[in-house]
Design a protein around this motif. Structure first.
Motif, PDB file in Angstrom:
ATOM      1  N   HIS A  80      -9.515  19.992  -7.064  1.00 56.60           N
ATOM      2  CA  HIS A  80      -8.071  20.023  -8.210  1.00 56.60           C
ATOM      3  C   HIS A  80      -7.987  18.827  -8.612  1.00 56.60           C
ATOM      4  O   HIS A  80      -8.558  18.033  -8.220  1.00 56.60           O
ATOM      5  N   PRO A  81      -7.637  18.908 -10.389  1.00 59.15           N
ATOM      6  CA  PRO A  81      -7.137  17.577 -10.720  1.00 59.15           C
ATOM      7  C   PRO A  81      -6.598  16.673  -9.876  1.00 59.15           C
ATOM      8  O   PRO A  81      -6.603  15.190 -10.230  1.00 59.15           O
ATOM      9  N   GLN A  82      -5.994  17.107  -9.374  1.00 60.60           N
ATOM     10  CA  GLN A  82      -4.783  16.246  -9.254  1.00 60.60           C
ATOM     11  C   GLN A  82      -6.030  15.481  -7.367  1.00 60.60           C
ATOM     12  O   GLN A  82      -4.885  14.375  -6.773  1.00 60.60           O
ATOM     13  N   THR A  83      -6.414  16.320  -6.567  1.00 52.87           N
ATOM     14  CA  THR A  83      -6.792  15.541  -5.492  1.00 52.87           C
ATOM     15  C   THR A  83      -9.365  15.184  -5.783  1.00 52.87           C
ATOM     16  O   THR A  83      -9.366  14.967  -4.759  1.00 52.87           O
ATOM     17  N   GLY A  84      -8.583  14.887  -6.834  1.00 54.89           N
ATOM     18  CA  GLY A  84     -10.443  14.298  -7.280  1.00 54.89           C
ATOM     19  C   GLY A  84     -10.185  12.703  -6.764  1.00 54.89           C
ATOM     20  O   GLY A  84     -11.827  12.254  -7.215  1.00 54.89           O
ATOM     21  N   LEU A  85      -9.232  11.973  -6.178  1.00 53.80           N
ATOM     22  CA  LEU A  85      -9.737  10.677  -5.828  1.00 53.80           C
ATOM     23  C   LEU A  85      -8.645  10.113  -4.689  1.00 53.80           C
ATOM     24  O   LEU A  85      -8.007  11.290  -4.115  1.00 53.80           O
ATOM     25  N   VAL A  86      -9.532  10.231  -3.808  1.00 53.44           N
ATOM     26  CA  VAL A  86      -8.968   9.551  -2.701  1.00 53.44           C
ATOM     27  C   VAL A  86      -8.760   7.908  -2.241  1.00 53.44           C
ATOM     28  O   VAL A  86      -9.872   7.174  -2.378  1.00 53.44           O
ATOM     29  N   VAL A  87      -7.611   7.705  -2.538  1.00 53.95           N
ATOM     30  CA  VAL A  87      -7.857   6.017  -1.361  1.00 53.95           C
ATOM     31  C   VAL A  87      -7.054   5.993  -0.401  1.00 53.95           C
ATOM     32  O   VAL A  87      -6.547   6.074   0.497  1.00 53.95           O
ATOM     33  N   ILE A  88      -8.095   4.805   0.157  1.00 53.36           N
ATOM     34  CA  ILE A  88      -8.604   4.524   2.070  1.00 53.36           C
ATOM     35  C   ILE A  88      -7.302   3.241   1.987  1.00 53.36           C
ATOM     36  O   ILE A  88      -8.451   2.494   1.453  1.00 53.36           O
ATOM     37  N   SER A  89      -6.562   2.503   2.393  1.00 47.09           N
ATOM     38  CA  SER A  89      -6.049   1.441   2.096  1.00 47.09           C
ATOM     39  C   SER A  89      -5.822   0.595   3.632  1.00 47.09           C
ATOM     40  O   SER A  89      -5.314   1.886   4.780  1.00 47.09           O
ATOM     41  N   GLY A  90      -5.883  -0.464   4.104  1.00 41.57           N
ATOM     42  CA  GLY A  90      -5.195  -0.614   5.144  1.00 41.57           C
ATOM     43  C   GLY A  90      -5.502  -2.158   5.428  1.00 41.57           C
ATOM     44  O   GLY A  90      -6.309  -2.859   4.390  1.00 41.57           O
ATOM     45  N   ALA A  91      -5.955  -2.772   6.626  1.00 40.15           N
ATOM     46  CA  ALA A  91      -5.616  -4.219   6.767  1.00 40.15           C
ATOM     47  C   ALA A  91      -7.322  -4.843   7.335  1.00 40.15           C
ATOM     48  O   ALA A  91      -7.151  -3.598   7.715  1.00 40.15           O
ATOM     49  N   PRO A  92      -7.795  -5.862   7.405  1.00 37.23           N
ATOM     50  CA  PRO A  92      -8.882  -6.216   7.429  1.00 37.23           C
ATOM     51  C   PRO A  92      -9.591  -5.458   9.305  1.00 37.23           C
ATOM     52  O   PRO A  92      -8.787  -5.787   9.542  1.00 37.23           O
ATOM     53  N   GLY A  93     -10.581  -4.760   8.950  1.00 37.65           N
ATOM     54  CA  GLY A  93     -10.855  -4.534  10.586  1.00 37.65           C
ATOM     55  C   GLY A  93     -10.588  -3.440  10.893  1.00 37.65           C
ATOM     56  O   GLY A  93     -10.214  -3.236  12.029  1.00 37.65           O
ATOM     57  N   ILE A  94     -10.121  -2.664   9.630  1.00 36.96           N
ATOM     58  CA  ILE A  94      -9.037  -1.614  10.182  1.00 36.96           C
ATOM     59  C   ILE A  94      -9.658   0.214  10.372  1.00 36.96           C
ATOM     60  O   ILE A  94      -9.079   0.754  10.881  1.00 36.96           O
ATOM     61  N   GLY A  95     -10.746  -0.324   9.674  1.00 36.26           N
ATOM     62  CA  GLY A  95     -11.826   0.835   9.773  1.00 36.26           C
ATOM     63  C   GLY A  95     -11.884   1.435   8.745  1.00 36.26           C
ATOM     64  O   GLY A  95     -11.948   2.835   8.391  1.00 36.26           O
ATOM     65  N   LYS A  96     -11.862   1.424   6.655  1.00 38.43           N
ATOM     66  CA  LYS A  96     -11.658   1.446   6.167  1.00 38.43           C
ATOM     67  C   LYS A  96     -12.508   2.546   5.510  1.00 38.43           C
ATOM     68  O   LYS A  96     -13.188   4.179   5.681  1.00 38.43           O
TER      69      LYS A  96
END
Length: 634
Positions: free
Chosen positions: A360-376
């Protein structure tokens, strides 16, 4: 001017060398050179300079040592900023012209890609000639001799083993006999050198001497360790007794005999800041592999080391089939393997799978963010593994940060990404992205595929322009942390000390990086109890959440790499804010909201309006220790 570390630590102009006398400044210089290019934490340097418990004034004395070194450098025309003071420690950036260790590692690496055995042998001899004696001979630090010297010596011995293997495979047995004889006598614990000596003796017509050597090795192993020789030596003995002819000729381009031997030895660890292991050869690609999804591996990056510890793209058992960018390995493997011992993140993992496969056009991108060392990175790669069959065009991953912590430009990233070679949608994993602007031109359209982006920043602007979903990772839950320890240590060991395991998870802050480092310590020390490990770690957090033989696996170093990316005023604001969080309460005079928002976006504080801001416990402890010298007069 050039620094020599492979022997007596000295400064040379090519003709004359000034050997440094054993002293605390010499210890400091050795520690910085060993980890050239990396930020070496103040805590590590204190332990390297003072073998005993550092005095209360040690941090000030460390600064004096730096000044003394800079005065020495000035005498030899070395720039004052060769030693850089950075948040959390110091750094020296060296290259192959200014440090013999860097040149040695570069030569070993280039030897591994040589097209013929003669060239590889020549380059390895050039590399080994850089060693002028026992490493750190004039360095008095017991810690460096205990933790670093054996690792550096191991690099030399691996290169020497490789050279002797090549010469034997080329049939140059007489020429290599002196080398293997000396190596076998100096390093009787390395059975491979004994095998090479025996083979060289036998193939030069000295069968009796070869059998005498075999008998001596067998007696020593039985007397000292109560064990028999390994299978290679036993097969060699049998061949000699039968009078069989041993393999002598190397194949064109690649040495089959050498590769057969190499396959019996443990695979080298993937490239890290202070490692230069011998690269393995690329196996031929099979038709079955040609039909499998293509996967490009992330080059090693110090700034994202916390997730690379369990990055299957760095798995040394993966088949290497291409190297298109100097210094940045691009590999193809039959399939993207699961992340070892991956646990937790069930909700996020399921949501990412749905987003990537919804088309789906609105779900073609996934961003995973968080603190350093968090397991991204681990979460991104595990998700990519699970959905790879939905992307016939292949799965490609690229680290957007170089090992020195500098972010790739868009042009550099485009050069390193391979061109699509198969029809169909593809999955792109862009790891450790510094800013949205650098990756916008790289993102595939919905028709072309999907992208997973990991970053310490929230990248709200990217989501605003491209749509998609964002997953902001927090620390693991208590049960998830416990499950990770079970997955790594085994249910039986954790089951013997369940309360201690939960306490270990607590003092590790439920950070995946911390837990994996603690688990690695326990795995390499089978007799160490979990409770004892907890007690030892708790005495010096987070400094002891590090592995001596793998500099990238270090909580303080990961935090330092993250701080280096902050603007100086944000770094100062974070340190002050962390000091105000002392005792767990809310800050009395927090920074302005816009500063808090920037710190939250960078992964250093969590939550935000309307909820109170908070700082992860390990980050808070680290920040308090980092700021301590600035609050101490003098």
């Amino acid at each position: 001017m050039r620094f020599q570390l492979l022997g007596l630590l000295s400064i040379t102009d090519g003709e004359h060398a000034a050997v440094l006398q054993p002293s605390k400044p010499t210890n400091l210089l050795a520690a910085l050179l060993i980890h050239s290019g990396a930020v070496v934490s103040t805590d590590y340097l204190l332990r390297a300079v003072w073998d005993t418990e550092p005095p209360a004034t040690a941090r000030a004395a460390l600064q004096s040592c730096v000044l003394r070194l800079r005065r020495i450098f000035a005498k030899y025309g070395i720039a004052n900023d060769t030693i850089e003071a950075v948040p959390g420690g110091y750094r020296m950036r060296m290259d192959h012209e200014t440090l013999d260790l860097v040149r040695f590692r570069g030569l070993v690496q280039s030897a591994g890609s040589a097209r013929d055995a003669e060239t590889e042998s020549y380059v390895l001899r050039e590399a080994l000639a850089l060693w002028q004696g026992p490493v750190l001979a004039n360095v008095s630090s017991h810690m460096l001799h205990r933790d670093e010297a054996p690792r550096l010596s191991e690099e030399r011995l691996r290169a020497l083993e490789r050279l002797c293997d090549i010469e034997l495979a080329r049939g140059r047995c007489r020429e290599v006999l002196t080398d293997v004889w000396d190596a076998a006598r100096r390093h009787p614990e390395r059975e491979r050198f004994a095998e090479q000596l025996i083979e060289a003796l036998y193939r030069t017509g000295r069968q009796t001497e070869a059998l005498v050597e075999i008998r001596a090795v067998k007696e020593r192993l039985k007397e000292e360790f109560g064990i028999d020789p390994g299978a290679p030596l036993q097969r060699l003995e049998l061949a000699i007794l039968r009078g069989e002819e041993l393999d002598t000729a190397p194949g064109p381009g690649v040495l089959p005999a050498i590769e057969a031997r190499a396959s019996t030895r443990p695979a080298a660890l993937p490239g890290g800041v202070a490692r230069a292991d011998l690269p393995s050869r690329a196996p031929a690609e099979t038709p079955a592999q040609e039909q499998a999804p293509a996967v490009a591996a992330l080059p090693p990056a110090a700034s994202t080391a916390h997730d690379k510890a369990h990055d299957p793209a760095h798995d040394p058992t993966s088949a290497r089939t291409a190297d298109t960018t100097p210094g940045h390995t691009v590999t193809s493997v039959p399939s993207l393997a699961p992340v070892p011992c991956f646990t937790g993140r069930t909700t996020q993992l399921a949501a990412i799978q749905r987003a990537l496969t919804a088309n789906h056009p609105q779900t073609g991108l996934v961003v995973i963010s968080g603190a350093p060392g968090i397991g991204k990175t681990a979460l991104a790669l595990q998700a990519a593994h699970l959905v790879q069959d939905a992307f016939p065009g292949g799965c490609f991953t690229l680290a957007m940060t170089d090992p020195d912590g500098s972010a790739l430009s868009t042009a550099e990233a485009m050069e390193r990404l391979p061109s699509p070679s198969r029809p169909g949608r593809r999955l792109l994993v862009l790891d450790d992205v510094a800013s949205a602007g650098r990756i916008r031109p790289l993102l595939p359209s919905p028709a072309e595929g999907a992208a997973v982006v990991t970053s310490r920043r929230g990248l709200a602007g990217l989501v605003a322009t491209h749509g998609g979903v964002v997953h902001r990772l927090d620390t693991l839950g208590e049960q998830e942390s416990y499950d990770l320890l079970v997955a790594t240590l085994g249910a039986e060991r954790v089951g013997q000390e369940p309360d201690a395991a939960r306490e270990l998870a607590r003092i590790c802050g439920h950070f995946p990086l911390s837990l994996r480092i603690a688990a690695a310590r326990l795995l390499t020390r089978p007799g160490l109890g979990i409770a004892d490990c907890v007690s030892w770690l708790a005495k010096d957090l987070p400094a002891r959440l590090s592995l001596a033989d793998e500099p990238l696996m270090s909580v303080p170093q990961v935090f330092e790499a993250a701080l280096r990316r902050l603007d100086p005023h944000l770094c100062e604001a974070f340190l002050l804010l962390a000091a105000q969080f002392e005792g767990g309460g809310n800050p009395d005079s927090p920074p302005p909201d816009e500063v808090l928002e920037q710190l939250a976006d960078a992964g250093f504080v969590e939550e935000g309006p309307p909820k109170p801001y908070r700082i992860h416990e390990l980050l808070r402890i680290y920040a308090r220790q980092l700021a301590a010298p600035a609050r101490t007069p003098g």
